[in-house]
Design a protein around this motif. Structure first.
Motif, mmCIF file in Angstrom:
data_model
loop_
_atom_site.group_PDB
_atom_site.id
_atom_site.type_symbol
_atom_site.label_atom_id
_atom_site.label_comp_id
_atom_site.label_asym_id
_atom_site.label_seq_id
_atom_site.Cartn_x
_atom_site.Cartn_y
_atom_site.Cartn_z
ATOM 1 N N GLU A 160 45.241 27.732 51.554
ATOM 2 C CA GLU A 160 44.443 28.700 52.658
ATOM 3 C C GLU A 160 45.510 29.486 53.323
ATOM 4 O OE1 GLU A 160 40.445 27.691 53.634
ATOM 5 O OE2 GLU A 160 40.586 25.659 52.884
ATOM 6 N N THR A 161 46.440 30.063 52.688
ATOM 7 C CA THR A 161 47.237 30.972 53.713
ATOM 8 C C THR A 161 47.375 32.082 52.758
ATOM 9 O OG1 THR A 161 49.513 31.084 54.890
ATOM 10 C CG2 THR A 161 49.279 29.789 52.432
ATOM 11 N N GLY A 162 48.195 33.049 53.622
ATOM 12 C CA GLY A 162 48.137 34.225 53.029
ATOM 13 C C GLY A 162 49.593 34.575 51.994
ATOM 14 N N LEU A 163 49.396 35.567 50.943
ATOM 15 C CA LEU A 163 50.551 35.801 50.349
ATOM 16 C C LEU A 163 50.712 37.266 50.146
ATOM 17 C CD1 LEU A 163 52.417 34.812 47.959
ATOM 18 C CD2 LEU A 163 50.528 34.844 46.329
ATOM 19 N N GLN B 280 43.481 28.355 35.045
ATOM 20 C CA GLN B 280 43.733 29.697 34.876
ATOM 21 C C GLN B 280 44.778 29.655 33.703
ATOM 22 O OE1 GLN B 280 45.387 29.973 38.767
ATOM 23 N NE2 GLN B 280 47.150 30.695 38.058
ATOM 24 N N ASP C 273 41.634 40.823 52.640
ATOM 25 C CA ASP C 273 43.066 40.694 51.934
ATOM 26 C C ASP C 273 42.557 40.076 50.469
ATOM 27 O OD1 ASP C 273 42.751 38.219 52.400
ATOM 28 O OD2 ASP C 273 44.801 37.929 53.640
ATOM 29 N N GLU D 214 41.586 28.820 41.914
ATOM 30 C CA GLU D 214 41.453 27.676 42.648
ATOM 31 C C GLU D 214 40.139 27.426 43.278
ATOM 32 O OE1 GLU D 214 43.860 25.341 42.922
ATOM 33 O OE2 GLU D 214 43.114 24.483 44.790
ATOM 34 N N HIS D 215 39.467 28.535 43.883
ATOM 35 C CA HIS D 215 38.340 28.059 44.499
ATOM 36 C C HIS D 215 37.357 27.271 43.742
ATOM 37 C CE1 HIS D 215 39.896 30.552 47.786
ATOM 38 N NE2 HIS D 215 39.839 31.772 47.504
ATOM 39 N N PRO E 12 50.047 32.641 44.017
ATOM 40 C CA PRO E 12 48.536 32.869 44.303
ATOM 41 C C PRO E 12 47.646 31.783 44.132
ATOM 42 C CG PRO E 12 48.781 34.099 42.219
ATOM 43 C CD PRO E 12 50.196 33.580 42.759
ATOM 44 N N ARG E 13 47.807 30.619 43.192
ATOM 45 C CA ARG E 13 47.156 29.605 42.999
ATOM 46 C C ARG E 13 47.489 28.481 44.359
ATOM 47 N NH1 ARG E 13 43.299 27.564 38.916
ATOM 48 N NH2 ARG E 13 42.766 25.796 39.948
ATOM 49 N N PRO F 127 43.923 34.063 40.041
ATOM 50 C CA PRO F 127 44.153 32.662 40.223
ATOM 51 C C PRO F 127 43.750 32.277 41.600
ATOM 52 C CG PRO F 127 46.227 34.144 39.526
ATOM 53 C CD PRO F 127 45.064 35.209 39.774
ATOM 54 N N GLN F 128 43.392 33.221 42.570
ATOM 55 C CA GLN F 128 42.975 32.413 43.531
ATOM 56 C C GLN F 128 41.251 32.060 43.590
ATOM 57 O OE1 GLN F 128 44.073 35.612 46.294
ATOM 58 N NE2 GLN F 128 45.669 34.678 47.239
ATOM 59 N N GLN G 21 46.867 38.738 42.498
ATOM 60 C CA GLN G 21 46.354 37.422 42.944
ATOM 61 C C GLN G 21 45.015 36.788 42.898
ATOM 62 O OE1 GLN G 21 50.047 38.256 46.394
ATOM 63 N NE2 GLN G 21 48.120 37.983 46.913
ATOM 64 N N PRO H 240 44.147 35.892 56.023
ATOM 65 C CA PRO H 240 45.240 35.499 56.805
ATOM 66 C C PRO H 240 46.382 36.664 57.031
ATOM 67 C CG PRO H 240 45.120 34.169 54.591
ATOM 68 C CD PRO H 240 44.066 35.330 54.805
ATOM 69 N N THR H 241 46.507 37.561 55.929
ATOM 70 C CA THR H 241 47.502 38.768 56.039
ATOM 71 C C THR H 241 47.043 39.770 56.638
ATOM 72 O OG1 THR H 241 47.082 39.415 53.766
ATOM 73 C CG2 THR H 241 48.645 37.834 54.119
ATOM 74 N N LEU I 143 43.015 36.934 49.509
ATOM 75 C CA LEU I 143 42.257 35.623 49.592
ATOM 76 C C LEU I 143 40.723 35.812 50.040
ATOM 77 C CD1 LEU I 143 42.987 32.505 49.452
ATOM 78 C CD2 LEU I 143 43.373 32.472 51.885
ATOM 79 N N LEU J 188 51.804 30.885 39.891
ATOM 80 C CA LEU J 188 51.880 29.848 40.856
ATOM 81 C C LEU J 188 51.447 30.118 42.348
ATOM 82 C CD1 LEU J 188 52.479 26.857 41.199
ATOM 83 C CD2 LEU J 188 54.951 27.362 41.213
ATOM 84 N N SER K 249 48.602 29.629 47.365
ATOM 85 C CA SER K 249 47.920 30.272 48.509
ATOM 86 C C SER K 249 46.459 29.892 48.905
ATOM 87 C CB SER K 249 48.140 31.644 48.566
ATOM 88 O OG SER K 249 47.215 32.394 47.709
ATOM 89 N N ALA K 250 45.429 29.838 47.706
ATOM 90 C CA ALA K 250 44.539 29.671 47.664
ATOM 91 C C ALA K 250 44.077 28.133 48.128
ATOM 92 C CB ALA K 250 43.575 29.838 46.538
ATOM 93 N N ARG K 251 45.055 27.219 47.490
ATOM 94 C CA ARG K 251 45.052 25.775 47.899
ATOM 95 C C ARG K 251 45.588 25.413 49.176
ATOM 96 N NH1 ARG K 251 46.794 21.902 42.948
ATOM 97 N NH2 ARG K 251 45.348 23.180 42.115
#
Lengths: 334, 259
Positions: free
Chosen positions: A119-122, B139, B93, B133-134, A112-113, B129-130, B126, B220-221, B95, A110, A115-117
């Motif tokens: 648009e923030t860091g994880l 997934q 990172d 989403e994009h 990572p999904r 799944p990222q 990560q 972001p990180t 993302l 959940l 974080s992409a939605r």
């Protein structure tokens, strides 16, 4: 442009399975309490599920100030998109500064999904969370198979998200008189996006015990040799009222299941007593057990790295020492 | 069927040691390998290819020498290979990495994307799944088994308590466990072929993504600091016979009130 003061509160995704709040959720609330007290902000639990409203008080008793309760039939089982929509809507409505997840098969799917939605860091699998002097979250995690530690920050995006493995943080004792606010939340589902269907949810009795909960672990490695050697460990564990666990070597050899593996790719444990028997102590293994209160290591090789973390080390043959120890303890404990 | 498999070249972390004097990582001589979960994912894709016929494209992001894992994948049976390499990707990172990979995958045609559950150098789990989403596709993670019934993918997903059987129609992304299926070896013929097949090299200009989302800029990180863990003070070590050893253990456990 991000306006940081618009984002406040330390939020925890309170994971439940079949209506049972998972221990990791309470552990995270314990940690969130500490972080929120430094920030002088609230601890808020995001609690999705079906038929779970009557359990909100448990989250409050363990340290939550508010519980955002999303009680909905669509949320009976965890499915990525259903849960992602709910938490996304909660985050957009409430604007948390920090958002924590358990590093379980649910949290690691959940977070990572989301974080992409969002648009923030994880940051995954944090072992330490602290607040910096500038009020940012400092997330420390192992990398390179536990060989290296890195402290990660996410200063220009909100929320600051991280996952934490079960057993790493400690829950607060429950205070049934603690007061908090339950906030019911009505999600708006976009069902066209629900593409994955659950056909079957099977629980296997793998003789499964959560080794992270054990007070004493009798743990075996390559030096134990074979199945017969491991059976001797089981005898010792029985006398001590302990659980057995292992290094990766035993799992790869098929002698024990992955659920009993301690280490970077297994579980993190911190029992009162950890008996490392025939375990040389690869860094991946040490990463999962070095926080144990008292570590006894028995290994033939006096240069084995396990002796660097052991409180008591014995250079010797586990297959001689273990049966003898079992016999002596039997005599004493009877 | 068209399948894209995301793979990563990683240092073999089981071979990394720490210099006991300086406490720093010894990276010299550490071999680079195809990340084990990614190899499991590639194997699953190749099994679908064997059973139903599919075109398997492997993609990786990394330095030019990451070419090597792509050659290995081609030698195992992949049909096409793409290397994303550009200074603009550097410092990414998870993302930013997922944005680059998703940007490249957008330019391809596919029915299924397969990635490893996690890489052994970062252990984040990560990026898969990222990417999903994009690309706005579903997934399924922790996949141990993957079948195709002609209309839907039927998936066995590992959980802490057991497993789930899930079904999904249409384009989707799976993250796969290395334990799900044992990867095949490269064939001699495959190795020869691997060097006759082209590896396409793509930079940031080639992919469909906003450059602001790539590399350090799109991350972001940030790593504030990195350090090796100081080992704790070692306790006493005894080299004695078994009888005496047992005596020492028991007296210590009594002293600590464990027994």
């Amino acid at each position: 442009m991000l306006v940081k003061k618009d984002y406040t509160g330390v939020y925890v995704f309170a994971e439940q399975r079949e209506g049972v709040i998972q221990s990791v959720a309470l552990e995270l609330i314990g940690k969130a309490r500490e972080l929120a007290d430094v920030l002088e902000e609230k601890v808020v639990a995001i609690f999705p599920g079906k038929g779970i409203t009557d359990q909100c008080q448990t989250l409050i008793a363990h340290g939550a100030d508010d519980v955002i309760c999303i009680d909905h039939p669509e949320l009976e089982f965890y499915l990525t998109e259903q849960y992602a929509q709910v938490v996304d809507q909660v985050v957009k409505a409430f604007r948390p500064s920090i958002l924590l997840f358990g590093a379980t098969t649910i949290g690691r799917d959940l977070a990572p999904r989301l974080s992409a939605r969002l648009e923030t860091g994880l940051t995954a699998d944090c072992t330490k969370l602290e607040i910096s002097e500038t009020r940012e979250l400092m997330m420390t995690r192992p990398a390179f198979g536990g060989n290296l530690m890195a402290t990660i920050m996410c200063t220009e995006h909100r929320p600051q998200m991280s996952t934490v493995r079960p057993g790493v943080m400690q829950k607060l004792p429950a205070d049934p008189n603690r007061q908090g606010t339950i906030i019911p939340f009505e999600p708006k589902f976009d069902k066209a996006r629900f593409k994955v269907e659950m056909l079957e949810n099977v629980k296997e009795d793998k003789g499964m015990v959560d080794i992270a909960e054990a007070k004493i672990l009798v743990s075996g490695g390559r030096g134990v040799g074979n199945q017969e050697g491991f059976d001797r460990l089981r005898d010792l564990a029985e006398v001590l009222g302990a659980e057995v666990s292992s290094s990766r070597a035993m799992v790869d050899a098929g002698i024990i299941g992955h659920d009993r593996q301690v280490g970077q790719t297994g579980k993190t444990v911190r029992p009162d007593l950890y008996l490392a028997l025939g375990i040389s102590g690869a860094i991946q293994h040490l990463a999962g057990m070095e926080e144990s209160d008292f570590i006894v290591a028995v290994n033939k090789d006096k240069f084995a790295p396990i002796f660097q973390v052991a409180d008591l080390g014995i250079v010797g043959d586990v297959n001689k020492i273990v049966p003898l120890l079992t016999e002596r303890l039997k005599g004493m404990i009877k | 069927m068209k399948i894209v498999v995301c793979i990563k070249q990683v240092p073999d972390t089981t071979e990394i040691k720490i210099n006991p004097v300086t406490g720093t990582l010894i990276r010299d001589g550490v071999p680079s390998i195809m990340n084990p979960d990614d190899k499991g994912g590639l194997e699953m894709a190749l099994r679908l290819k064997d059973a139903y016929g599919a075109e398997v494209t492997v993609i990786t992001m990394g330095p030019p020498q990451a070419d090597l894992v792509l050659r290995e994948a081609l030698a195992m049976g992949a049909d096409k290979a793409i290397l994303l390499t550009d200074r603009k990707f550097a410092g990414a990172d998870t993302l930013a990495t997922s944005n680059a990979l998703a940007g490249a995958i957008r330019t391809l045609k596919w029915d299924l994307i397969v990635a490893g559950r996690q890489a052994i150098d970062g252990d984040t789990a990560q990026v898969g799944p990222q990417i999903a989403e994009h690309l706005d596709i579903p997934q399924i993670s922790y996949v141990a088994d993957l079948q195709w019934d002609g209309q839907r993918f039927l998936v066995k997903k590992e959980t802490e308590e057991g497993y789930q059987r899930l079904a999904v129609a249409g384009p989707c992304l799976m993250t796969v466990l290395a334990s799900g299926c044992k990867a095949r070896y490269m064939s001699v013929r495959g190795i020869v072929d691997a060097y006759n097949k082209p590896v396409e090299i793509w930079g940031a200009d080639h992919i469909e993504v906003d450059e602001e989302k790539l590399g350090l800029k799109g991350s972001p990180t940030r790593v504030a600091k990195a350090f090796t863990k100081g080992l704790k003070q070692a306790g006493e070590v005894f080299e004695v016979d078994a009888e005496e050893a047992v005596g020492i253990i028991i007296s210590k456990l009594k002293e600590k009130f464990i027994i």
